[in-house]
Design a protein around this motif. Structure first.
Motif, PDB file in Angstrom:
ATOM      1  N   ARG B 122      38.347  30.779  46.545  1.00 46.93           N
ATOM      2  CA  ARG B 122      38.256  31.756  47.614  1.00 46.93           C
ATOM      3  C   ARG B 122      39.191  31.467  48.764  1.00 46.93           C
ATOM      4  NH1 ARG B 122      31.809  32.755  48.426  1.00 46.93           N
ATOM      5  NH2 ARG B 122      31.441  32.619  46.200  1.00 46.93           N
ATOM      6  N   SER B 123      39.362  30.187  49.107  1.00 49.31           N
ATOM      7  CA  SER B 123      39.978  29.933  50.408  1.00 49.31           C
ATOM      8  C   SER B 123      41.492  29.867  50.356  1.00 49.31           C
ATOM      9  CB  SER B 123      39.411  28.662  51.031  1.00 49.31           C
ATOM     10  OG  SER B 123      39.754  27.554  50.268  1.00 49.31           O
ATOM     11  N   ASN B 124      42.074  29.811  49.177  1.00 48.65           N
ATOM     12  CA  ASN B 124      43.529  29.714  49.126  1.00 48.65           C
ATOM     13  C   ASN B 124      44.096  30.672  48.097  1.00 48.65           C
ATOM     14  OD1 ASN B 124      46.020  28.767  49.848  1.00 48.65           O
ATOM     15  ND2 ASN B 124      46.014  27.146  48.322  1.00 48.65           N
ATOM     16  N   ALA B 125      43.447  31.842  47.985  1.00 51.50           N
ATOM     17  CA  ALA B 125      43.838  32.775  46.945  1.00 51.50           C
ATOM     18  C   ALA B 125      44.412  34.026  47.573  1.00 51.50           C
ATOM     19  CB  ALA B 125      42.624  33.142  46.113  1.00 51.50           C
ATOM     20  N   PRO B 126      45.597  34.405  47.137  1.00 51.90           N
ATOM     21  CA  PRO B 126      46.223  35.576  47.741  1.00 51.90           C
ATOM     22  C   PRO B 126      45.670  36.868  47.155  1.00 51.90           C
ATOM     23  CG  PRO B 126      47.648  34.693  46.060  1.00 51.90           C
ATOM     24  CD  PRO B 126      46.403  33.851  46.059  1.00 51.90           C
ATOM     25  N   ILE B 127      44.344  37.042  47.224  1.00 54.07           N
ATOM     26  CA  ILE B 127      43.845  38.354  46.825  1.00 54.07           C
ATOM     27  C   ILE B 127      43.391  39.067  48.087  1.00 54.07           C
ATOM     28  CG2 ILE B 127      43.153  37.483  44.568  1.00 54.07           C
ATOM     29  CD1 ILE B 127      40.303  37.982  45.212  1.00 54.07           C
ATOM     30  N   SER B 128      43.564  40.369  48.064  1.00 53.39           N
ATOM     31  CA  SER B 128      43.287  41.144  49.262  1.00 53.39           C
ATOM     32  C   SER B 128      41.784  41.312  49.424  1.00 53.39           C
ATOM     33  CB  SER B 128      43.935  42.514  49.134  1.00 53.39           C
ATOM     34  OG  SER B 128      43.293  43.232  48.106  1.00 53.39           O
ATOM     35  N   PRO B 129      41.336  41.570  50.660  1.00 55.93           N
ATOM     36  CA  PRO B 129      39.918  41.890  50.851  1.00 55.93           C
ATOM     37  C   PRO B 129      39.461  43.021  49.933  1.00 55.93           C
ATOM     38  CG  PRO B 129      40.960  41.501  52.961  1.00 55.93           C
ATOM     39  CD  PRO B 129      42.061  41.466  51.926  1.00 55.93           C
ATOM     40  N   THR B 130      40.314  44.031  49.727  1.00 59.79           N
ATOM     41  CA  THR B 130      39.933  45.117  48.825  1.00 59.79           C
ATOM     42  C   THR B 130      39.753  44.596  47.405  1.00 59.79           C
ATOM     43  OG1 THR B 130      41.079  46.769  50.142  1.00 59.79           O
ATOM     44  CG2 THR B 130      40.667  47.329  47.839  1.00 59.79           C
ATOM     45  N   GLY B 131      40.692  43.778  46.965  1.00 59.83           N
ATOM     46  CA  GLY B 131      40.593  43.224  45.615  1.00 59.83           C
ATOM     47  C   GLY B 131      39.315  42.425  45.439  1.00 59.83           C
ATOM     48  N   TRP B 132      38.999  41.646  46.433  1.00 57.28           N
ATOM     49  CA  TRP B 132      37.792  40.810  46.388  1.00 57.28           C
ATOM     50  C   TRP B 132      36.538  41.692  46.375  1.00 57.28           C
ATOM     51  CZ3 TRP B 132      35.299  36.900  44.920  1.00 57.28           C
ATOM     52  CH2 TRP B 132      34.287  36.263  45.634  1.00 57.28           C
ATOM     53  N   ASP B 133      36.524  42.697  47.267  1.00 51.48           N
ATOM     54  CA  ASP B 133      35.354  43.572  47.331  1.00 51.48           C
ATOM     55  C   ASP B 133      35.191  44.374  46.030  1.00 51.48           C
ATOM     56  OD1 ASP B 133      34.758  42.616  49.846  1.00 51.48           O
ATOM     57  OD2 ASP B 133      35.664  44.296  50.926  1.00 51.48           O
ATOM     58  N   ARG B 134      36.320  44.798  45.452  1.00 48.51           N
ATOM     59  CA  ARG B 134      36.221  45.583  44.210  1.00 48.51           C
ATOM     60  C   ARG B 134      35.752  44.715  43.038  1.00 48.51           C
ATOM     61  NH1 ARG B 134      39.671  50.857  43.392  1.00 48.51           N
ATOM     62  NH2 ARG B 134      40.236  51.307  45.542  1.00 48.51           N
ATOM     63  N   LEU B 135      36.190  43.466  43.036  1.00 48.76           N
ATOM     64  CA  LEU B 135      35.754  42.561  41.966  1.00 48.76           C
ATOM     65  C   LEU B 135      34.243  42.351  42.055  1.00 48.76           C
ATOM     66  CD1 LEU B 135      36.835  40.688  39.655  1.00 48.76           C
ATOM     67  CD2 LEU B 135      36.811  38.843  41.337  1.00 48.76           C
ATOM     68  N   LYS B 136      33.759  42.124  43.279  1.00 48.37           N
ATOM     69  CA  LYS B 136      32.316  41.919  43.443  1.00 48.37           C
ATOM     70  C   LYS B 136      31.549  43.193  43.084  1.00 48.37           C
ATOM     71  CE  LYS B 136      32.605  40.343  47.687  1.00 48.37           C
ATOM     72  NZ  LYS B 136      32.315  39.758  49.011  1.00 48.37           N
ATOM     73  N   ALA B 137      32.082  44.347  43.479  1.00 47.43           N
ATOM     74  CA  ALA B 137      31.392  45.611  43.195  1.00 47.43           C
ATOM     75  C   ALA B 137      31.339  45.884  41.692  1.00 47.43           C
ATOM     76  CB  ALA B 137      32.090  46.763  43.921  1.00 47.43           C
ATOM     77  N   ALA B 138      32.398  45.469  40.985  1.00 45.88           N
ATOM     78  CA  ALA B 138      32.443  45.724  39.540  1.00 45.88           C
ATOM     79  C   ALA B 138      31.568  44.736  38.771  1.00 45.88           C
ATOM     80  CB  ALA B 138      33.896  45.643  39.043  1.00 45.88           C
ATOM     81  N   MET B 139      31.155  43.650  39.405  1.00 44.12           N
ATOM     82  CA  MET B 139      30.281  42.663  38.747  1.00 44.12           C
ATOM     83  C   MET B 139      29.119  42.354  39.692  1.00 44.12           C
ATOM     84  SD  MET B 139      32.756  40.106  36.652  1.00 44.12           S
ATOM     85  CE  MET B 139      33.374  39.155  38.011  1.00 44.12           C
ATOM     86  N   PRO B 140      28.246  43.333  39.895  1.00 44.61           N
ATOM     87  CA  PRO B 140      27.209  43.172  40.926  1.00 44.61           C
ATOM     88  C   PRO B 140      26.279  41.984  40.662  1.00 44.61           C
ATOM     89  CG  PRO B 140      26.822  45.144  39.598  1.00 44.61           C
ATOM     90  CD  PRO B 140      28.170  44.636  39.221  1.00 44.61           C
ATOM     91  N   ASN B 141      26.170  41.561  39.413  1.00 50.52           N
ATOM     92  CA  ASN B 141      25.254  40.457  39.114  1.00 50.52           C
ATOM     93  C   ASN B 141      25.961  39.111  38.968  1.00 50.52           C
ATOM     94  OD1 ASN B 141      22.993  42.221  39.001  1.00 50.52           O
ATOM     95  ND2 ASN B 141      23.733  42.895  36.990  1.00 50.52           N
ATOM     96  N   ALA B 142      27.240  39.087  39.291  1.00 55.16           N
ATOM     97  CA  ALA B 142      27.982  37.844  39.103  1.00 55.16           C
ATOM     98  C   ALA B 142      27.517  36.776  40.089  1.00 55.16           C
ATOM     99  CB  ALA B 142      29.476  38.103  39.293  1.00 55.16           C
ATOM    100  N   ASN B 143      27.612  35.544  39.629  1.00 54.73           N
ATOM    101  CA  ASN B 143      27.203  34.400  40.429  1.00 54.73           C
ATOM    102  C   ASN B 143      28.472  33.615  40.788  1.00 54.73           C
ATOM    103  OD1 ASN B 143      26.075  32.108  41.448  1.00 54.73           O
ATOM    104  ND2 ASN B 143      24.894  31.581  39.617  1.00 54.73           N
ATOM    105  N   PHE B 144      29.061  33.966  41.937  1.00 48.45           N
ATOM    106  CA  PHE B 144      30.324  33.336  42.323  1.00 48.45           C
ATOM    107  C   PHE B 144      30.085  32.022  43.064  1.00 48.45           C
ATOM    108  CE2 PHE B 144      31.774  37.831  42.114  1.00 48.45           C
ATOM    109  CZ  PHE B 144      32.796  37.661  41.192  1.00 48.45           C
ATOM    110  N   ILE B 145      30.840  31.017  42.681  1.00 44.27           N
ATOM    111  CA  ILE B 145      30.738  29.698  43.311  1.00 44.27           C
ATOM    112  C   ILE B 145      32.105  29.334  43.881  1.00 44.27           C
ATOM    113  CG2 ILE B 145      30.314  27.231  42.861  1.00 44.27           C
ATOM    114  CD1 ILE B 145      28.628  28.206  40.419  1.00 44.27           C
ATOM    115  N   GLU B 146      32.124  28.839  45.103  1.00 40.35           N
ATOM    116  CA  GLU B 146      33.396  28.438  45.714  1.00 40.35           C
ATOM    117  C   GLU B 146      34.062  27.339  44.876  1.00 40.35           C
ATOM    118  OE1 GLU B 146      36.328  28.544  47.130  1.00 40.35           O
ATOM    119  OE2 GLU B 146      35.462  29.093  49.078  1.00 40.35           O
TER     120      GLU B 146
END
Lengths: 384, 384
Positions: B122-146
């Motif tokens: 998360r902290s050193n990845a050149p993905i846009s806030p939109t990209g991040w939000d869309r990824l989370k929205a497309a996987m609502p049950n995902a368990n993301f770990i830093e």
């Protein structure tokens, strides 16, 4: 010294503010560094650390918040008053204990703008998920509004002063491409051709130098199936194709240019694709005149090359200017952007197959009579 | 051809998997392209479009999901089996209607990994806030770990094969810096010196060529107060200081090198700072041996230069390797990283004031006896 006079920047800012008002945005947070350059002249290529431009509807000048070390760069390169350039301390770098966005959020609170309607470039901003999450956490009551493209779309249509740089960039691209064509020969190392091309990009002309360039893409042999590969330190061999895509860079404005080169007699399929693409390019440039829409340019190209039995499966061009692609209008199905005079595009007609590929591209300006290409190099399939 | 043999990549992947298990991560999503290069050899510099590496604990090889156009580049440059390289369609580019992260999320569902414990940088990845939000929205049950730094920290200690490239990179840096020193003279345009330096970076040596380089920082005159400015097309004038920071680039491994140059007799303050920094560098290099910790190196330097009346307010170095800074260990107060043999650092001793500045840097390897610098150029204040 900034690349433009103060009135040019003020004019850009005024247009951006009008758009902000239209969208109900009171404060714009700009993260994309090409947009920062457009609005202030800030030349730092420092977006590997967090940085931000803040533009309110009330202020004449935007503010920049940068890493402290980068403040002098902004003092030297922007039109801003020094008091509008703010540095965050060096101990925000290289640590996970504090984040520059927390420093910024505190400033926003001090300025009383943290609860206003904040436009932020979400979809094209190189901020990390952590940076984004920390910014939101530090301003829990902030009202963020998507402002992606708000600045970038203003960059599409170039001013007379910008067109001067675009033409200079194209002149540099011409020289760099001719340098590549002259240098390529069997037995020469690819990296040594790369060296000559990059030197040409830097030197520019006796009248104006080039900016620090992005390296050319110049795959050879079977690697021509890949558009974005650079050189190796192998030597060129007889009967090799080479695809070169390079830019001329001038005060950060870019003119892209691509040509295919073949050592020895080109195979028939390459000649056929070149002829088809040449004809397609002419049709596309004729179509690309004021009042037409982006997808029509693609459709004209597609119809022409299809008659020759070739089909390009990716977009055939995109808006170009500061730092190369502007990420706004593209020539592809569904893009309904209406063309206006002095918009500039990179018409990039590469086609790539399993073990070969071909490129031809031109940077051009929209006119009432069609696309006016900026470079002068003949559109040949160069044979060495 | 990838820069390393398959066993080197498999070894890296095995170590990363061990760390994943330790952190309870079942699937690692890698976004940072230097980390992608480290784990696969993928040479594309294509992170202006979304792309991802996926590594599960079960699979021997990771998978890459790239823009379709970039797949051939991965086929040419990685050690991966072609079936592990997946392209998303071109109509995901240049549109807001669909996002490549949605394509990826669908694949994760198809593979049955979307509900597993997903580590993501998360902290050193050149993905846009939109990209991040869309990824989370497309996987609502995902368990993301830093998982920030999970791969990057493995890059700190270099293998013997990596050290070969680091030494070659340092040899290229030596040549490029000497080229700059030779070329700088009153009346010469800065961009023409830039051209020679970049050509030297590309050419490398007769035995090994250089990679496409990042342009040198080479501010002159009062602009030496800014560390990261490049050239202009003005000519050098008598009595100007010039600070050069450049890299040698070899198979994407970087050795940074900085020297200060002065046209004419240097002012006393510059000579004094040079002498202080030289002594501080020696102390820092002596301290930088196996078993010591990062902040001790900084403290040793600080104590030495303070005796001379100089204080550096930013970190004095950082881990270096693929694509320059690794964003892990730094020499600054609070960094408790224990030094191990074959870690590589860029000891960057620049100090910048309101209207002048000074730089001296070396890339070095940790040994049991201290820091072993990789370049050979004398540590002089060069006078032209």
């Amino acid at each position: 010294m900034p690349a433009f006079e103060r009135p040019e920047y003020i004019d850009r800012i005024t247009k951006v503010k009008a758009r902000m008002e239209h969208l109900g945005i009171e404060v714009l947070l700009v993260i994309n560094q090409s947009n920062m350059y457009y609005l202030t002249g800030y030349e730092g290529r420092s977006d590997y650390v967090p940085q931000m431009l803040i533009l309110t509807l009330e202020d004449e000048e935007p503010k920049l918040i940068l890493r402290k070390q980068d403040v002098p760069c902004a003092v030297h390169s922007t039109f801003l008053k020094p008091r509008n350039i703010i540095g965050y301390p060096e101990d925000y770098i290289g640590t996970e204990r504090r984040h520059p966005h927390e420093f910024m959020a505190q400033l926003f609170k001090d300025w009383g703008i943290d609860k206003r309607r904040l436009g932020i470039e979400r979809s094209n901003a190189p901020i990390s998920p952590t940076g984004w999450d920390r910014l939101k956490a530090a301003m829990p009551n902030a009202n963020f509004i998507e402002a992606a493209g708000l600045v970038a779309w203003h960059r599409l249509k170039k001013s007379p002063a910008e067109l001067v740089y675009m033409r200079q960039a194209a002149a540099i691209a011409d020289i760099a491409m001719q340098t590549a064509i002259d240098a390529i020969a069997p037995g020469v190392r690819e990296c040594d051709v790369g060296a000559k091309v990059m030197a040409a990009q830097c030197m520019g002309t006796p009248d104006f130098g080039g900016d620090p360039p992005r390296p050319p893409a110049m795959p050879s042999g079977k690697k021509t199936s890949a558009p974005h590969l650079s050189w190796s330190d192998e030597v060129y061999r007889p009967n090799q194709p080479i695809n070169i895509e390079l830019g001329g860079f001038r005060r950060r404005y870019v003119a892209g240019l691509s040509r295919a080169i073949h050592i020895g007699e080109p195979p028939g399929r390459l000649r056929a694709l070149h002829e088809a693409t040449l004809e397609g390019m002419s049709t596309a440039l004729e179509t690309a005149r004021s009042g037409r829409i982006c997808e029509e340019v693609e459709a004209a190209f597609r119809a022409t090359t299809r008659r020759h039995g070739f089909e390009k499966n990716s977009r055939i061009g995109y808006a170009i200017g500061i730092d190369w692609a502007e990420n706004t209008a593209s020539f592809h199905p569904g893009d309904r952007t209406v063309l206006e005079p002095d918009m500039t595009f990179h018409l990039m007609l590469g086609m790539w197959y399993d073990d070969w590929g071909y490129v031809l591209s031109e940077t051009f300006r929209i006119t009432d009579a069609g696309g006016e290409t900026l470079a002068k190099l003949p559109r040949k399939l160069f044979v060495k």
